[in-house]
Design a protein around this motif. Structure first.
Motif, PDB file in Angstrom:
ATOM      1  N   ILE A   1       4.641   7.171   2.509  1.00  0.00           N
ATOM      2  CA  ILE A   1       4.470   6.083   3.260  1.00  0.00           C
ATOM      3  C   ILE A   1       4.212   4.867   2.410  1.00  0.00           C
ATOM      4  O   ILE A   1       3.069   4.790   1.614  1.00  0.00           O
ATOM      5  CB  ILE A   1       3.544   6.169   4.424  1.00  0.00           C
ATOM      6  CG1 ILE A   1       3.635   7.407   5.199  1.00  0.00           C
ATOM      7  CG2 ILE A   1       3.337   4.743   5.123  1.00  0.00           C
ATOM      8  CD1 ILE A   1       2.518   7.772   6.137  1.00  0.00           C
TER       9      ILE A   1
ATOM     10  N   ARG B   1       0.953  -1.153  -0.090  1.00  0.00           N
ATOM     11  CA  ARG B   1       0.115  -0.024   0.023  1.00  0.00           C
ATOM     12  C   ARG B   1       0.960   1.163  -0.072  1.00  0.00           C
ATOM     13  O   ARG B   1       1.867   1.171   0.717  1.00  0.00           O
ATOM     14  CB  ARG B   1      -0.784   0.199   1.213  1.00  0.00           C
ATOM     15  CG  ARG B   1      -2.006   0.963   1.304  1.00  0.00           C
ATOM     16  CD  ARG B   1      -3.060   0.739   2.365  1.00  0.00           C
ATOM     17  NE  ARG B   1      -4.185   1.597   2.027  1.00  0.00           N
ATOM     18  CZ  ARG B   1      -5.255   1.378   1.217  1.00  0.00           C
ATOM     19  NH1 ARG B   1      -4.959   0.458   0.401  1.00  0.00           N
ATOM     20  NH2 ARG B   1      -6.291   2.066   1.044  1.00  0.00           N
TER      21      ARG B   1
ATOM     22  N   MET C   1       3.599   0.907   2.846  1.00  0.00           N
ATOM     23  CA  MET C   1       3.396  -0.255   3.829  1.00  0.00           C
ATOM     24  C   MET C   1       3.742  -1.926   3.147  1.00  0.00           C
ATOM     25  O   MET C   1       3.071  -2.017   2.224  1.00  0.00           O
ATOM     26  CB  MET C   1       2.223  -0.373   4.055  1.00  0.00           C
ATOM     27  CG  MET C   1       1.542   1.029   4.733  1.00  0.00           C
ATOM     28  SD  MET C   1      -0.142   1.369   5.241  1.00  0.00           S
ATOM     29  CE  MET C   1      -0.318   0.250   6.744  1.00  0.00           C
TER      30      MET C   1
ATOM     31  N   THR D   1       9.222   4.966   5.568  1.00  0.00           N
ATOM     32  CA  THR D   1       8.997   6.334   5.276  1.00  0.00           C
ATOM     33  C   THR D   1       9.951   7.005   4.449  1.00  0.00           C
ATOM     34  O   THR D   1      11.068   6.676   4.516  1.00  0.00           O
ATOM     35  CB  THR D   1       8.455   7.204   6.463  1.00  0.00           C
ATOM     36  OG1 THR D   1       7.496   6.291   7.383  1.00  0.00           O
ATOM     37  CG2 THR D   1       8.474   8.479   6.481  1.00  0.00           C
TER      38      THR D   1
ATOM     39  N   ASN E   1      -4.180   7.132  -1.306  1.00  0.00           N
ATOM     40  CA  ASN E   1      -3.923   5.977  -0.436  1.00  0.00           C
ATOM     41  C   ASN E   1      -4.606   4.720  -1.066  1.00  0.00           C
ATOM     42  O   ASN E   1      -5.679   4.689  -1.353  1.00  0.00           O
ATOM     43  CB  ASN E   1      -4.985   6.375   0.756  1.00  0.00           C
ATOM     44  CG  ASN E   1      -4.799   5.146   1.768  1.00  0.00           C
ATOM     45  OD1 ASN E   1      -4.370   4.192   1.839  1.00  0.00           O
ATOM     46  ND2 ASN E   1      -5.590   5.601   2.956  1.00  0.00           N
TER      47      ASN E   1
ATOM     48  N   LYS F   1       6.976  -4.370   7.557  1.00  0.00           N
ATOM     49  CA  LYS F   1       7.354  -2.967   8.046  1.00  0.00           C
ATOM     50  C   LYS F   1       6.637  -2.111   7.074  1.00  0.00           C
ATOM     51  O   LYS F   1       6.152  -2.122   5.998  1.00  0.00           O
ATOM     52  CB  LYS F   1       8.973  -2.911   7.937  1.00  0.00           C
ATOM     53  CG  LYS F   1       9.792  -3.865   8.635  1.00  0.00           C
ATOM     54  CD  LYS F   1      11.263  -3.441   8.687  1.00  0.00           C
ATOM     55  CE  LYS F   1      11.933  -4.372   9.518  1.00  0.00           C
ATOM     56  NZ  LYS F   1      13.254  -4.008   9.805  1.00  0.00           N
ATOM     57  N   ILE F   2       6.727  -0.834   7.786  1.00  0.00           N
ATOM     58  CA  ILE F   2       6.234   0.389   7.360  1.00  0.00           C
ATOM     59  C   ILE F   2       7.543   1.231   7.018  1.00  0.00           C
ATOM     60  O   ILE F   2       8.419   1.772   7.637  1.00  0.00           O
ATOM     61  CB  ILE F   2       5.330   1.436   8.334  1.00  0.00           C
ATOM     62  CG1 ILE F   2       4.155   0.305   8.680  1.00  0.00           C
ATOM     63  CG2 ILE F   2       4.703   2.564   7.705  1.00  0.00           C
ATOM     64  CD1 ILE F   2       3.280   0.827   9.887  1.00  0.00           C
TER      65      ILE F   2
ATOM     66  N   TYR G   1       5.661  -2.863  12.253  1.00  0.00           N
ATOM     67  CA  TYR G   1       4.002  -2.844  12.509  1.00  0.00           C
ATOM     68  C   TYR G   1       4.028  -2.753  14.231  1.00  0.00           C
ATOM     69  O   TYR G   1       4.642  -3.865  14.732  1.00  0.00           O
ATOM     70  CB  TYR G   1       3.260  -3.750  11.894  1.00  0.00           C
ATOM     71  CG  TYR G   1       2.999  -3.434  10.359  1.00  0.00           C
ATOM     72  CD1 TYR G   1       2.154  -2.403  10.173  1.00  0.00           C
ATOM     73  CD2 TYR G   1       3.615  -4.166   9.432  1.00  0.00           C
ATOM     74  CE1 TYR G   1       1.975  -2.204   8.750  1.00  0.00           C
ATOM     75  CE2 TYR G   1       3.569  -3.935   8.051  1.00  0.00           C
ATOM     76  CZ  TYR G   1       2.507  -3.024   7.826  1.00  0.00           C
ATOM     77  OH  TYR G   1       2.419  -2.815   6.296  1.00  0.00           O
TER      78      TYR G   1
ATOM     79  N   GLU H   1      12.185   3.168   8.696  1.00  0.00           N
ATOM     80  CA  GLU H   1      11.680   2.095   8.522  1.00  0.00           C
ATOM     81  C   GLU H   1      11.141   1.537   9.880  1.00  0.00           C
ATOM     82  O   GLU H   1      12.022   1.553  10.929  1.00  0.00           O
ATOM     83  CB  GLU H   1      12.222   1.112   7.554  1.00  0.00           C
ATOM     84  CG  GLU H   1      13.393   0.350   8.022  1.00  0.00           C
ATOM     85  CD  GLU H   1      13.997  -0.599   7.433  1.00  0.00           C
ATOM     86  OE1 GLU H   1      14.186  -1.788   7.745  1.00  0.00           O
ATOM     87  OE2 GLU H   1      14.568  -0.072   6.170  1.00  0.00           O
TER      88      GLU H   1
END
Length: 191
Positions: A123, A54, A125, A132, A63, A129-130, A183, A180
């Motif tokens: 961002i 995402r 996803m 940035t 989004n 991990k997320i 979650y 990074e």
């Protein structure tokens, strides 16, 4: 067999030299003149890759979900309802690479990508991990300018979409990874 190849032309000598190196370090084995890969070696060096799932660009009101895009007839397939992650570009957990995400300039995709300015947050996803990123560059280019997919020494993200009345150019956004994180665990969400 291998020594017969070495006595041949220069191209074959290079291949034979590479083959001898691979044999020496144990990546492949030669048994009765036949070459076999050492499967235990490759399995022990497999790195987990992370696909983007995402993308969120808050100030551009983007989004949307991301799907893998395979190369078909020399170009990445473009999805109608999803952004595409260009397979062959760097996975989002790789260092010093260029991950490429693109989509049609349509509602719920990248229609508002032009609102992403230098300094905007992006961002991504992944499965684990997320990530940035911060936008560092914006360009309008010709569709034939393929060098935008090359990477530098940083961990880059390249976003692009069609632009212009007849899609005659591409809006390209370059961003660099700044963070990074994992979650949140389900325990940390309990009040």
């Amino acid at each position: 067999m291998i020594f017969d190849i070495i006595r041949g032309d220069n191209h074959m000598k290079i291949k034979a030299g590479l083959l001898l190196i691979l044999i020496t370090i144990g990546i492949i084995h030669v048994i009765g003149g036949m070459v076999f890969p050492d499967t235990s070696y490759s399995a022990s060096y497999t790195k987990t890759v992370e696909l983007p799932l995402r993308i969120i660009i808050p100030n551009a009101e983007i989004n949307t979900n991301i799907k893998e895009s395979y190369i078909e007839k020399g170009t990445w397939q473009v999805h109608k309802k999803y952004a595409g992650f260009g397979l062959g570009s760097s996975f989002i957990n790789e260092e010093n690479g260029n991950s490429i995400i693109f989509a049609h300039a349509r509602k719920n995709l990248f229609k508002t990508l032009d609102k992403a300015k230098v300094g905007s947050e992006v961002i991504v996803m992944g499965q684990d991990k997320i990530y940035t990123y911060v936008v560092t560059k914006r360009d309008l280019i010709s569709p034939k300018e393929v060098e935008v997919v090359t990477s530098g020494r940083e961990t880059n993200l390249t976003l692009f979409t069609c632009n212009g009345d007849f899609d005659e150019e591409r809006l390209v956004i370059k961003a660099v990874k700044i963070n990074e994180k994992d979650y949140p665990s389900s325990e940390s969400l309990v009040i």
